[in-house]
Design a protein around this motif. Structure first.
Motif, PDB file in Angstrom:
ATOM      1  N   UNK A  90       0.823  -1.208   0.000  1.00 36.91           N
ATOM      2  CA  UNK A  90       0.000   0.000   0.000  1.00 36.91           C
ATOM      3  C   UNK A  90       0.857   1.257   0.000  1.00 36.91           C
ATOM      4  N   UNK A  91       1.987   1.180   0.730  1.00 40.66           N
ATOM      5  CA  UNK A  91       2.890   2.321   0.819  1.00 40.66           C
ATOM      6  C   UNK A  91       3.856   2.383  -0.350  1.00 40.66           C
ATOM      7  N   UNK A  92       3.877   1.327  -1.170  1.00 40.96           N
ATOM      8  CA  UNK A  92       4.830   1.299  -2.271  1.00 40.96           C
ATOM      9  C   UNK A  92       6.234   0.952  -1.814  1.00 40.96           C
ATOM     10  N   UNK A  93       6.345   0.272  -0.657  1.00 40.37           N
ATOM     11  CA  UNK A  93       7.658  -0.111  -0.137  1.00 40.37           C
ATOM     12  C   UNK A  93       7.885  -1.587  -0.431  1.00 40.37           C
ATOM     13  N   UNK A 118       3.000  -3.241  -8.010  1.00 40.86           N
ATOM     14  CA  UNK A 118       2.914  -2.613  -9.324  1.00 40.86           C
ATOM     15  C   UNK A 118       1.846  -1.555  -9.178  1.00 40.86           C
ATOM     16  N   UNK A 119       2.274  -0.332  -9.335  1.00 43.65           N
ATOM     17  CA  UNK A 119       1.341   0.751  -9.047  1.00 43.65           C
ATOM     18  C   UNK A 119       1.176   1.653 -10.244  1.00 43.65           C
ATOM     19  N   UNK A 120       0.065   2.325 -10.246  1.00 42.56           N
ATOM     20  CA  UNK A 120      -0.261   3.140 -11.390  1.00 42.56           C
ATOM     21  C   UNK A 120      -0.957   4.388 -10.884  1.00 42.56           C
ATOM     22  N   UNK A 127      -2.354   3.608  -7.192  1.00 43.91           N
ATOM     23  CA  UNK A 127      -3.178   2.460  -6.837  1.00 43.91           C
ATOM     24  C   UNK A 127      -2.387   1.217  -7.170  1.00 43.91           C
ATOM     25  N   UNK A 128      -2.453   0.238  -6.282  1.00 44.70           N
ATOM     26  CA  UNK A 128      -1.753  -1.006  -6.540  1.00 44.70           C
ATOM     27  C   UNK A 128      -2.657  -1.916  -7.341  1.00 44.70           C
TER      28      UNK A 128
END
Ligand code: C2E
Ligand code: CA
Ligand code: CA
Length: 698
Positions: A90-93, A118-120, A127-128
């Motif tokens: 969720x945090x992109x970590x 993988x986020x966009x 958003x993942x």
């Protein structure tokens, strides 16, 4: 067992459509994960396995876990780790763990698995849509790491294994301490005054903006390129946090750096596969949409002006059909080159599919910024294309739209550019047209009508009405003209004037023509079977129906299929069809039909540009005088002349639009043979014809 609670929560609760989109994206991305040349797997946002690479499968990293299975239930993620993993995603970590696995030879391995989301979307609102897992075999090394887990050495080991660099910056003294195992990184992570010095100038503003909004004590993740004097591109991921001292004031900035250049390259390689058109190497529709969305957001948030250009190769199908697909491909590649040449490197030139291209131009200052490269492109297009020893030229139609008005909805840009493109084609192709709001309504209505007609065709809403044609010499009904009606579910019975545009559309006029023929023949067959003496039925033919060159055969095949004799059919052709494109084809077709016994009527005579003299070459049995002459008493002389001329050439003359007894009387007096009009009967549904015939008196 998988529950919603285990799914990745996004800042905004995802609606079903977003979730479905995320799943579709994960599936598409999975296609490429399957092909990456290292051990990798892809999970969807609910942590179900979507795909694994060949290497991953061969090494048996997650043997026993099949596509669709829950990674947590299948042991790829330890049950106790699910919550932490989801939080990191969720945090992109990135999140990593050691995974023991036994390979197919029974040897115990330890894999270091790294999970990254993988986020966009835009920074701050990503958003993942999937989680990518990569695995590295760390069997020997991991033993010691695992042993050190509970050890004080743990951090150091982890840093070493991960090649992490820790930097502590004392905000009071300005001193910098490094620890960790990345000496190469360390060189470029030191700075004099401002921590942002280490960031590549092009990424600096983005990072500065993120730093500015960081709260005390909050950890922020950044990805940026290092500002290296040797120009080597190095991407790092940095987690930074400001610590507060005893006095409550900030006293330390601690950063963790990791070189992610390789990972970015891998991701880029995967994206190239997913987002590149294989023929031209240009961005494909998926990437175009992504970039378009970025442009829309930039215009909404920063008021940036952007332009959109749609390009369609003229008569591409003909080029493909006559010169072959190789020539078609060569043309598309050449066009791709021209586009890249004409537009700036920062513009997105994409191939949307087939012969359709699009360009997004950001950061414009005005219309001229967009029209200039279009002019360049048109200049380039004039040059001939060489292919396989032959040379040919191609042209393109271009529709452009500009978004500068902050109150307008930028999402309409695609539609606007499409409308402009449509206008360019309609105006004769090989030109560019810039969208203007006034274009919208008319074209939109037309597009909407064509769409409705298409749907009505599948719903079988088109029927024929029959209008009597009366022979005034013999005093009886000579036949009927079949006229199309649309039984509209909401608007009732609509005459052709309400869907004329459909008759002008090549594809739809063919379909409507089919319907008219089939229905008329079926009806004639039914009347014949029921003993209804209907005479002849006249069917109207549009220009498009002649194009195939097979109309004569088709008509005869249909007549045979319904077992209706040729001399029961009349076809009505307007003089514009005779005079228009491919009149040789038309004359050949009508000649053959005439020979077979089908009667040929020249419709709407007097409204076009033909004279009887140049219509001599066509076999014409009937001349239909247009109702505008019949109804206008000033045109009496014309009506008289046409009747005289027609009969001198051996044609019967039919007067249309006869509405009253006075008109009928005059026509009779001039020697007209047949009349059609409201005076004797309006077009009527087929089931009223028998009763009409039974009650007919002149
Ligand atoms: P058209 O072939 O000239 O058909 C004659 C038109 O005049 C018909 O209009 C008919 O209803 C109308 N009409 C007949 N008598 C009178 C009268 O006394 N007063 C007035 N004011 N009008 C009269 P409709 O049915 O609306 O059809 C219009 C046009 O649509 C036709 O003109 C024809 O060009 C086209 N059309 C109709 N059905 C078909 C079809 O199946 N195929 C093709 N290609 N065109 C069709
Ligand atoms: Ca007609
Ligand atoms: Ca007519």
């Amino acid at each position: 067992m998988r529950t919603e609670a285990l799914a990745i929560q996004t800042s905004v609760e995802a609606d079903p459509a977003t979730r479905a989109l995320a799943r579709a994206r994960a599936r598409a991305f999975g296609e490429f994960v399957r092909q990456v040349p290292f051990a990798a797997a892809l999970l969807d946002r609910d942590l179900a396995l979507v795909a694994v690479s060949r290497e991953w499968a061969a090494q048996g990293v997650s043997a026993g876990l099949a596509v669709g299975d829950d990674a947590a239930a299948g042991g790829l993620v330890a049950p106790g780790d699910v919550a932490a993993l989801l939080a990191c995603a969720e945090e992109g970590i990135a999140f990593s763990r050691y995974l023991p696995a036994v390979d197919k030879d029974g040897v115990q391995h330890v894999w270091r698995t790294e999970f990254s989301a993988c986020r966009d979307g835009l920074e701050g609102a990503e958003e993942t849509y999937a989680v990518m897992v990569t695995a590295r075999d760390v069997t020997g090394y991991a033993d010691s790491v695992l042993r050190a887990e509970r050890d004080k050495q743990r951090l150091t080991m982890a840093l070493e294994l991960d090649e992490l660099l820790v930097r502590e910056y004392d905000l009071k003294t300005g001193e910098i301490y490094f620890s960790g195992a990345a000496p190469e990184l360390q060189k470029y992570c030191a700075f004099d005054k401002d921590p942002l010095e280490i960031v590549h100038p092009e990424d600096r503003q983005r990072c500065a903006d993120a730093v500015a909004t960081r709260k005390l004590g909050e950890a922020r993740v950044f990805e940026f390129r290092l500002n290296r004097d040797d120009g080597v591109e190095t991407w790092v991921r940095s987690v930074g946090k400001v610590f507060v001292g005893q006095d409550g004031k900030p006293d330390k900035l601690v950063n963790l750096f990791k070189d992610i250049t390789d990972r970015r390259r891998q991701t880029e390689a995967i994206e190239t596969l997913a987002f590149k058109d294989s023929l031209t190497g240009l961005p494909n529709r998926a990437l175009f949409q992504h970039r378009f969305q970025e442009a829309v957001t930039a215009s909404e948030t920063l008021g940036e002006m952007f332009g959109l250009i749609m390009i369609d190769v003229d008569h591409f199908k003909d080029i493909n059909d006559t010169l072959g697909h190789d020539a078609g491909d060569a043309l598309l590649k050449r066009l791709a080159g021209m586009l890249q040449h004409a537009f700036r490197a920062g513009d997105t030139v994409a191939r949307l599919g087939g012969d359709e291209f699009a360009v997004i131009l950001r950061g414009l200052h005005g219309e001229a910024d967009m029209m200039r490269p279009i002019a360049t492109l048109q200049e380039l297009l004039r040059r001939p294309i060489e292919h396989a020893g032959r040379s040919f030229t191609a042209s393109a139609s271009i529709g452009a739209a500009l978004h500068g008005d902050p109150d307008a909805d930028p999402a309409h840009m695609i539609k606007n550019a499409d409308i402009a493109l449509y206008r360019a084609k309609e105006a004769g192709r090989n030109r560019s047209i810039l969208f203007e709001p006034s274009m919208r309504s008319e074209v939109e209505r037309r597009i909407e009508l064509l769409r409705d007609v298409r749907a009505a065709l599948t719903e079988d809403e088109f029927v024929l009405y029959y209008q009597p044609v009366v022979d005034i010499r013999e005093g009886k009904v000579a036949g009927f003209e079949a006229l199309m009606r649309w039984n509209h579910p909401e608007q009732g019975v609509l005459p052709p004037a309400r869907f004329m545009a459909a008759f002008e559309d090549q594809d739809l006029s063919l379909k409507l023509g089919d319907v008219a023929f089939e229905r008329a023949l079926k009806q004639m067959r039914a009347w014949m079977d029921a003993g209804v003496e209907f005479g002849r039925v006249a069917v109207n033919i549009s220009a498009a129906q002649f194009r195939s060159g097979r109309l004569a055969e088709e008509v005869q095949e249909r007549l045979a299929r319904w077992n209706v004799p040729c001399d029961r059919l009349t076809i009505e052709v307007t003089e514009n069809v005779y005079m228009g494109w491919g009149s040789d084809l038309v004359s050949d077709t009508v000649r053959r039909l005439h020979k077979a016994g089908v009667m040929i009527a020249l419709d709407d005579f007097g409204t076009g540009y033909a004279s009887l003299a140049n219509l001599r070459q066509f076999p014409i049995d009937r001349l239909k005088i247009d109702k505008s002459f019949v109804q206008n008493t000033e045109d009496e002389a014309i009506v008289k002349a046409v009747i005289t001329l027609g009969s001198s050439m051996g044609m019967k003359v039919v007067a249309e639009g006869v509405e009253d007894a006075a008109q009928l009387k005059a026509l009779e007096h001039y020697g007209c043979d047949q009349v059609q009009g409201y005076h004797f009967g309006r077009p009527m549904p087929a089931d009223q014809v028998a009763a009409f015939l039974a009650g007919f008196t002149i």
